[in-house]
Design a protein around this motif. Structure first.
Motif, short mmCIF file in Angstrom:
data_model
loop_
_atom_site.label_atom_id
_atom_site.label_comp_id
_atom_site.label_asym_id
_atom_site.label_seq_id
_atom_site.Cartn_x
_atom_site.Cartn_y
_atom_site.Cartn_z
N SER A 152 0.83 -1.21 0.00
CA SER A 152 0.00 0.00 0.00
C SER A 152 0.86 1.25 0.00
O SER A 152 0.58 2.23 -0.71
CB SER A 152 -0.93 -0.02 1.21
OG SER A 152 -1.85 -1.09 1.12
N TRP A 153 1.92 1.25 0.81
CA TRP A 153 2.83 2.41 0.84
C TRP A 153 3.41 2.65 -0.55
O TRP A 153 3.47 3.81 -1.02
CB TRP A 153 3.95 2.18 1.85
CG TRP A 153 4.85 3.37 2.01
CD1 TRP A 153 4.77 4.35 2.96
CD2 TRP A 153 5.97 3.73 1.17
NE1 TRP A 153 5.75 5.29 2.78
CE2 TRP A 153 6.50 4.95 1.69
CE3 TRP A 153 6.56 3.17 0.06
CZ2 TRP A 153 7.59 5.59 1.11
CZ3 TRP A 153 7.64 3.81 -0.53
CH2 TRP A 153 8.16 4.99 -0.01
N GLU A 198 0.83 4.08 -2.99
CA GLU A 198 0.52 5.47 -2.62
C GLU A 198 1.63 6.43 -3.06
O GLU A 198 1.38 7.62 -3.24
CB GLU A 198 0.32 5.56 -1.10
CG GLU A 198 -0.96 4.91 -0.61
CD GLU A 198 -0.98 4.74 0.90
OE1 GLU A 198 -0.02 5.21 1.57
OE2 GLU A 198 -1.93 4.14 1.41
N HIS A 199 2.85 5.90 -3.21
CA HIS A 199 3.99 6.74 -3.60
C HIS A 199 4.37 6.54 -5.07
O HIS A 199 5.47 6.95 -5.48
CB HIS A 199 5.18 6.46 -2.68
CG HIS A 199 4.98 6.94 -1.27
ND1 HIS A 199 4.16 6.28 -0.37
CD2 HIS A 199 5.46 8.03 -0.61
CE1 HIS A 199 4.17 6.92 0.79
NE2 HIS A 199 4.94 7.99 0.67
#
Length: 884
Positions: free
Chosen positions: A322-323, A326-327
């Motif tokens: 997810s990180w 998101e980036h």
């Protein structure tokens, strides 16, 4: 054609700027447009020197229009968090649960003190290291041990468990004593410790806050430095073999019920309280005890492993994935799959599909003599384990491809780390076999292992593809990369024609007796029937896999006609209920090897519907599937049958049949296709096309199929472009009519050159026949050149050169012009357009591996290798020139 399907490891040791820039050039010139920067050997990961080196690599990547991936930790395996755990609160460190067991007769005193921990068992790897004086018991780092439960179970005369006594603990919760007055008893003391496992100062994969430390220490810091490059030059991060880390280093055969510590966390405690009740601790001894009620044991073991692997999914894999998304980057990597470890704790994550749930590609690795030509039944016993050839050949590739196919976030992408640690004896001949082995199973991304800029010879996991200019096969490796990029282009963006599913065996192995899924998989593969492995989560959490069972078994766009369930002593109730909903006319369900005895998550008895589903013994599975019809489960078949032919039908931008002969012997027969579409052959190595000799009869297309060992065939739907069409080279057959053999003008001149000195050839000699050069020059590695000439009175386009065999990479020159590189049999060249009337110079160059040059390098724990055990070098056999 894009070329970022391949992103080899580029190892970092802190080299000089000139070396880093030169290696980026070298990688680019090997037909590779991306790299995966591996930090493992670097002395200053996430320090000033690291950012300095990354600046250089990214600068070169931008200049050369290359992409960059980053391995996500300073040490192998992923989870060290660049050493940050040493300064983190103790509650975030890894924790294990272990069960101390002791038999006691009347009058025997049992005394256990958690503060004086007993010796935990050593793994096979640790025992081997101990023999060579290379193993040192890790220091005790933690002092927060606590006993969860202590009990004594009376052992009846027949060995069955009987009366149970709860034992009292000392005030500090660390000690327990028990002395039975009569009878035979077994004492179980279940306690928590942080002084177990091989990597104690690593993040806890079952703790969200602990896993976040890796993100903060590695991912966030790279974003701070290079956020502007995320999603453009920087593609994402690579987790390498993250582990639960319990047990000794690299444990083998560590199924539940063996003597090992097991993973633990505060989140796990909460999950077990919910699934097993507040008194869950009194049941934990069943994780180790094999003589108790098997159904109760199955329930506890399932509850434990289900919670462990779901926590891995949530806390580690999905949090990092997810990180990354998101980036603006992707998250990839792989866990340890070796020898069925993918469904176990220790060096892996307990469940393959859950362990990779957060990643944007499925991932596997094949290093260190795992897949080997004709190695399905090759048994090799090492200090780690006994090699399961069936796993490597019938599970490994398809396990990754299955995840890539059924997980929506992976978009059909499957990555394989490949080629590493096979030794200097591995060359392009074996690498071509390995590449085809995985691509014909549907793998379409690769991380070759590795480019090492360290001074040659770097002893770390060879071969290295350039080796500072010392690898004779560097240019040949570049041809292989170009071939793999072309094939991966064909295998991307669509889906395979796959109609058979096999239930993933994780839960079955956790909970009782079971059949490993490679058993039915082998039957399918040897019948040229494609298959996927499906985890039970497809049935129990269908939303995660875009699954629908109302009108058959449909998963993320795939529709399966048959589901095979390898024998499992216990199955899940929700899974069984899902089976009952499947319409028989849409998807047949077959138990292989026996019916289950019950549920691992319920006391209910099996439904009547389960007992009426078909069951066949493994030995009869081939016959059962054969009765379904030749084209019911596949779109192609061969006649006569051959267990070593592999066929993949891929439906992407192109409709392609990909056929590989993985056997030792050549195959001669027919290929049968279920449709009557016009097709042509495509040769990705030479990037040209050939007319296909196809005959249609009663709606079935038939084509002669002739494949040497390791040879491939690609059949494409439609009509080939005229400018790409060529006549296919065919092996010369004895007594073939219409053949004119052409004579060379004299003896062959042979010379040699080390790779670093190429093309400066020396040692010129004349030879009448070809033989293994290794017999004459046992320690030579490099390029062997053979020169001759042929005089022609007239020119014909139908002139061919054939080399019986050569080790390994072959390049043919006619009148100074290269006719291309080949790395495996058949070594066939069409020379017509390169020849002219009069005398024509013929030159053949054969590039060896570095095996002989490095043959007698010391290997810890092994005797020196003998030259006579090395592979041959140079041309072996005859060189024929003929006009057809």
């Amino acid at each position: 054609m894009k070329k970022d399907y391949i992103f080899p490891f580029f190892w970092q040791h802190g080299e000089e700027e000139e070396t880093l820039r030169d290696y980026m050039r070298v990688i680019k010139e090997s037909n590779v447009d991306a790299v995966c920067v591996e930090s493992r050997p670097h002395p200053d990961f996430c320090g000033e020197k690291w950012w300095h080196d990354m600046d250089i690599i990214l600068d070169e990547a931008k200049k050369r229009q290359m992409k960059v991936w980053i391995l996500d930790d300073s040490h192998f395996p992923t989870g060290f968090a660049n050493g940050a755990m040493e300064k983190k609160p103790i509650g975030l460190h890894r924790q294990s649960v272990y069960c101390y067991r002791r038999d006691a007769a009347a009058g025997d005193r049992v005394c256990f003190d958690a503060a004086e921990e007993p010796e935990l068992p050593l793994s096979g790897f640790e025992q081997m290291m101990q023999q060579f004086g290379a193993y040192q018991k890790p220091e005790r780092l933690y002092y927060d041990e606590v006993i969860l439960d202590a009990r004594a179970v009376r052992i009846k005369e027949d060995g069955a468990p009987g009366e149970v006594l709860e034992l009292s603990l000392s005030a500090d919760g660390k000690k327990v004593e028990f002395t039975p007055e009569e009878g035979n008893w077994r004492v179980y003391v279940t306690y928590l410790t942080r002084n177990a496992g091989g990597h104690r100062q690593y993040i806890n994969m079952l703790d969200r806050e602990s896993c976040r430390i890796l993100i903060d220490e590695v991912y966030e810091k790279h974003f701070e430095h290079y956020g502007v490059d995320f999603g453009s030059t920087i593609m994402g991060f690579f987790s390498d073999e993250p582990e639960l880390g319990n047990g000794g280093m690299y444990p083998a055969d560590n199924i539940l019920g063996t003597d090992q510590d097991l993973p633990w966390s505060r989140e796990l405690e909460q999950r077990l309280s919910e699934s097993l009740g507040e008194q869950y601790a009194e049941k934990l001894y069943l994780l180790w005890e094999n003589g108790a009620n098997p159904h109760e044991t199955a329930k506890v073991r399932y509850a434990y492993m289900d919670a462990v692997t779901k926590l891995v999914r949530e806390c580690f894999s999905e949090q990092i994935g997810s990180w990354c998304r998101e980036h603006g980057v992707l998250y990839i990597g792989h866990l340890i799959e070796d020898n069925n470890q993918h469904a176990r704790t220790g060096s892996s994550l307990g469940h393959y599909f859950r362990g990779l749930a957060g990643q944007d590609m499925a991932g596997i690795d094949n290093i260190g003599n795992q897949v080997l030509p004709q190695g399905e039944d090759l048994q090799v016993v090492t200090f780690l384990s006994s090699r399961d050839g069936e796993f490597y050949h019938f599970v490994l590739g398809k396990l990754g491809v299955s995840s890539g196919a059924i997980d929506p976030k992976k978009h059909g992408r499957t990555m394989c780390e490949i080629f590493g640690n096979y030794g200097w004896e591995e060359g392009v001949r074996l690498e071509k076999y390995l590449a085809d082995h995985f691509m014909v199973r549907g793998v379409n991304r690769f991380v070759p292992h590795a480019f090492s800029p360290k001074e040659y010879p770097d002893p770390d996991c060879p071969p290295h593809f350039y080796a500072g200019g010392h690898n004779p096969q560097y240019r040949h490796f570049g041809w292989l990369m170009r071939y793999m990029n072309r094939v991966c282009t064909l295998l991307d963006g669509g889906k395979t024609s796959t109609r058979v599913a096999i239930l993933y065996h994780a839960e079955a192995e956790w909970t009782g007796k079971c059949m490993l899924m490679q058993k039915p998989a082998r039957v399918l593969a040897e019948m040229q029937i494609d298959y996927h492995f499906l985890p039970a989560d497809v049935f129990c959490e269908p939303e995660k896999y875009h699954a629908n069972l109302d009108n058959g078994l449909k998963v993320n766009g795939y529709e399966y006609r048959v589901l095979l369930i390898p024998y499992a002593q216990y199955i899940g109730k929700s899974f069984a209920q899902a089976l009952e909903k499947l319409p028989e006319d849409q998807c047949g369900v077959i138990f292989v090897g026996g019916y289950p005895e019950g549920y691992y998550d319920s006391d209910d008895t099996l439904s009547e519907r389960i007992a009426t589903l078909p069951m066949v013994e493994q030995k009869d599975l081939k016959e059962t599937l054969g009765k379904m019809g030749v084209f019911s489960l596949a779109d192609a078949a061969i006649c006569p049958a051959d267990k070593d032919i592999r066929i993949l039908h891929y439906l992407g931008a192109e409709d392609v049949f990909y056929i590989v002969n993985e056997g030792k012997d050549a195959y001669e027969g027919e290929l049968l296709l279920s449709d009557d579409r016009k097709r042509y052959e495509y040769d990705p190595w030479r990037d040209c096309c050939y007319p296909a000799e196809m005959v249609e009869k009663e709606g079935i297309l038939k084509m002669p199929l002739s494949l040497s060992s390791g040879e491939t065939c690609f059949l494409m739907a439609g009509t080939a472009k005229e400018e790409m069409l060529k006549e296919k080279c065919r092996t010369l057959r004895d007594g073939e009519p219409g053949i004119e053999l052409l004579d060379f003008t004299g003896e062959w001149t042979r010379s040699i050159a080390a790779a670093a000195k190429y093309p400066d050839f020396t040692g010129h000699t004349t030879k009448k026949e070809f033989r293994n050069v290794g017999e004459e020059l046992p320690d030579f590695s490099g390029v062997i050149r053979y020169e001759n000439s042929v005089k022609l009175d007239e020119v014909s386009r139908n002139v061919y050169l054939e080399i019986d065999d050569a080790w390994e990479g072959v390049e043919v020159f006619v009148n100074g012009a290269s006719q291309g590189i080949l790395v495996q049999k058949p070594f066939l060249y069409s020379l017509g357009t390169a020849l002219h009337e009069g005398t024509n110079e013929i030159r053949i160059e054969v590039a060896t591996t570095l095996e002989r040059e490095r043959c007698q390098d010391p290997v810890p724990g092994q005797p020196p290798k003998k030259f006579e055990d090395c592979k041959p070098t140079g041309i072996v056999g005859e060189v024929k020139l003929y006009r057809r």
